[in-house]
Design a protein around this motif. Sequence first.
Motif, PDB file in Angstrom:
ATOM      1  N   GLU A  46     -34.178  17.314  42.255  1.00  0.00           N
ATOM      2  CA  GLU A  46     -34.720  15.893  42.131  1.00  0.00           C
ATOM      3  C   GLU A  46     -33.465  14.949  42.174  1.00  0.00           C
ATOM      4  N   LEU A  47     -33.790  13.748  42.623  1.00  0.00           N
ATOM      5  CA  LEU A  47     -32.548  12.693  42.629  1.00  0.00           C
ATOM      6  C   LEU A  47     -32.520  12.012  41.437  1.00  0.00           C
ATOM      7  N   ALA A  48     -31.520  12.051  40.829  1.00  0.00           N
ATOM      8  CA  ALA A  48     -31.091  11.493  39.524  1.00  0.00           C
ATOM      9  C   ALA A  48     -30.664   9.958  39.598  1.00  0.00           C
ATOM     10  N   ALA A  49     -29.861   9.904  40.621  1.00  0.00           N
ATOM     11  CA  ALA A  49     -29.038   8.370  40.720  1.00  0.00           C
ATOM     12  C   ALA A  49     -28.325   8.287  42.186  1.00  0.00           C
ATOM     13  N   GLY A  50     -28.653   7.088  42.672  1.00  0.00           N
ATOM     14  CA  GLY A  50     -27.946   6.939  43.898  1.00  0.00           C
ATOM     15  C   GLY A  50     -27.066   5.699  44.007  1.00  0.00           C
ATOM     16  N   ILE A  51     -26.135   5.594  44.923  1.00  0.00           N
ATOM     17  CA  ILE A  51     -25.548   4.382  44.970  1.00  0.00           C
ATOM     18  C   ILE A  51     -25.132   4.132  46.488  1.00  0.00           C
ATOM     19  N   SER A  52     -25.153   2.811  46.862  1.00  0.00           N
ATOM     20  CA  SER A  52     -25.062   2.349  48.144  1.00  0.00           C
ATOM     21  C   SER A  52     -23.565   2.635  48.623  1.00  0.00           C
ATOM     22  N   ARG A  53     -23.233   2.347  49.685  1.00  0.00           N
ATOM     23  CA  ARG A  53     -21.944   2.617  50.334  1.00  0.00           C
ATOM     24  C   ARG A  53     -20.925   1.533  49.633  1.00  0.00           C
ATOM     25  N   SER A  54     -21.266   0.407  49.290  1.00  0.00           N
ATOM     26  CA  SER A  54     -20.669  -0.746  48.935  1.00  0.00           C
ATOM     27  C   SER A  54     -20.583  -0.787  47.330  1.00  0.00           C
ATOM     28  N   GLY A  55     -21.580   0.040  46.746  1.00  0.00           N
ATOM     29  CA  GLY A  55     -21.705   0.120  45.186  1.00  0.00           C
ATOM     30  C   GLY A  55     -22.418  -1.171  44.759  1.00  0.00           C
ATOM     31  N   VAL A  56     -22.869  -2.062  45.543  1.00  0.00           N
ATOM     32  CA  VAL A  56     -23.638  -3.203  45.044  1.00  0.00           C
ATOM     33  C   VAL A  56     -24.981  -2.471  44.514  1.00  0.00           C
ATOM     34  N   ASN A  57     -25.607  -1.757  45.158  1.00  0.00           N
ATOM     35  CA  ASN A  57     -27.150  -1.361  44.815  1.00  0.00           C
ATOM     36  C   ASN A  57     -26.882   0.069  44.239  1.00  0.00           C
ATOM     37  N   THR A  58     -27.774   0.395  43.243  1.00  0.00           N
ATOM     38  CA  THR A  58     -27.791   1.517  42.677  1.00  0.00           C
ATOM     39  C   THR A  58     -29.405   2.096  42.078  1.00  0.00           C
ATOM     40  N   TYR A  59     -29.733   3.038  41.909  1.00  0.00           N
ATOM     41  CA  TYR A  59     -30.956   3.699  41.840  1.00  0.00           C
ATOM     42  C   TYR A  59     -30.795   4.729  40.679  1.00  0.00           C
ATOM     43  N   TYR A  60     -31.881   4.661  39.502  1.00  0.00           N
ATOM     44  CA  TYR A  60     -32.114   5.817  38.656  1.00  0.00           C
ATOM     45  C   TYR A  60     -33.393   6.289  38.652  1.00  0.00           C
ATOM     46  N   SER A  61     -33.569   7.655  38.400  1.00  0.00           N
ATOM     47  CA  SER A  61     -35.075   7.933  38.175  1.00  0.00           C
ATOM     48  C   SER A  61     -35.264   7.582  36.803  1.00  0.00           C
ATOM     49  N   ASP A  62     -36.648   7.544  36.485  1.00  0.00           N
ATOM     50  CA  ASP A  62     -37.065   7.303  35.024  1.00  0.00           C
ATOM     51  C   ASP A  62     -36.691   8.215  34.215  1.00  0.00           C
ATOM     52  N   THR A  63     -36.280   9.265  34.338  1.00  0.00           N
ATOM     53  CA  THR A  63     -35.661  10.243  33.604  1.00  0.00           C
ATOM     54  C   THR A  63     -34.492   9.836  32.832  1.00  0.00           C
ATOM     55  N   VAL A  64     -33.447   9.180  33.934  1.00  0.00           N
ATOM     56  CA  VAL A  64     -32.158   8.970  33.209  1.00  0.00           C
ATOM     57  C   VAL A  64     -31.697   7.509  33.288  1.00  0.00           C
ATOM     58  N   LYS A  65     -32.821   6.772  33.497  1.00  0.00           N
ATOM     59  CA  LYS A  65     -32.386   5.227  33.706  1.00  0.00           C
ATOM     60  C   LYS A  65     -32.205   4.787  32.158  1.00  0.00           C
ATOM     61  N   GLY A  66     -31.488   4.073  31.920  1.00  0.00           N
ATOM     62  CA  GLY A  66     -30.772   3.449  30.576  1.00  0.00           C
ATOM     63  C   GLY A  66     -29.861   4.253  29.931  1.00  0.00           C
TER      64      GLY A  66
END
Length: 127
Positions: A46-66
């Motif tokens: 499963e996806l834990a975290a992602g980051i855009s090419r520029s690094g400006v945008n990120t994503y975190y699953s609820d499991t790891v957020k924070g």
Amino acid sequence: QVQLVESGGGLVQAGDSLRLSCAASGRTSSTYVMAWFLQAPGKERELAAGISRSGVNTYYSDTVKGRFTISRDNAKNTVYLQMNSLKPGDTAVYYCAAGRTVSSTVILYTEDVFDYWGQGTQVTVSE
């Protein structure tokens, strides 16, 4: 072609921190969206975290957020996952993935759109 090599995994105790690194070789990693997936024992990846090419945008699953922070250094072709306040439930193999996009700001979320994968690094968190 891009080769991804993860490092930084290991055995730690609950509450400890680890920083995973993913070094990309071949084509420059700045042209790829990057992400960290995890696969816990007996479960699907499963996806834990992602980051855009520029690094400006990120994503975190609820499991790891924070607790986890994804970052990238395009000059070093490296992506990081800083993991704090680790829990036994974080025990998993962590995979780095790279996916091609035209946009520098989008994030990819599903496995099938990622083009390259690392071999994975084991993270084990004991009580």
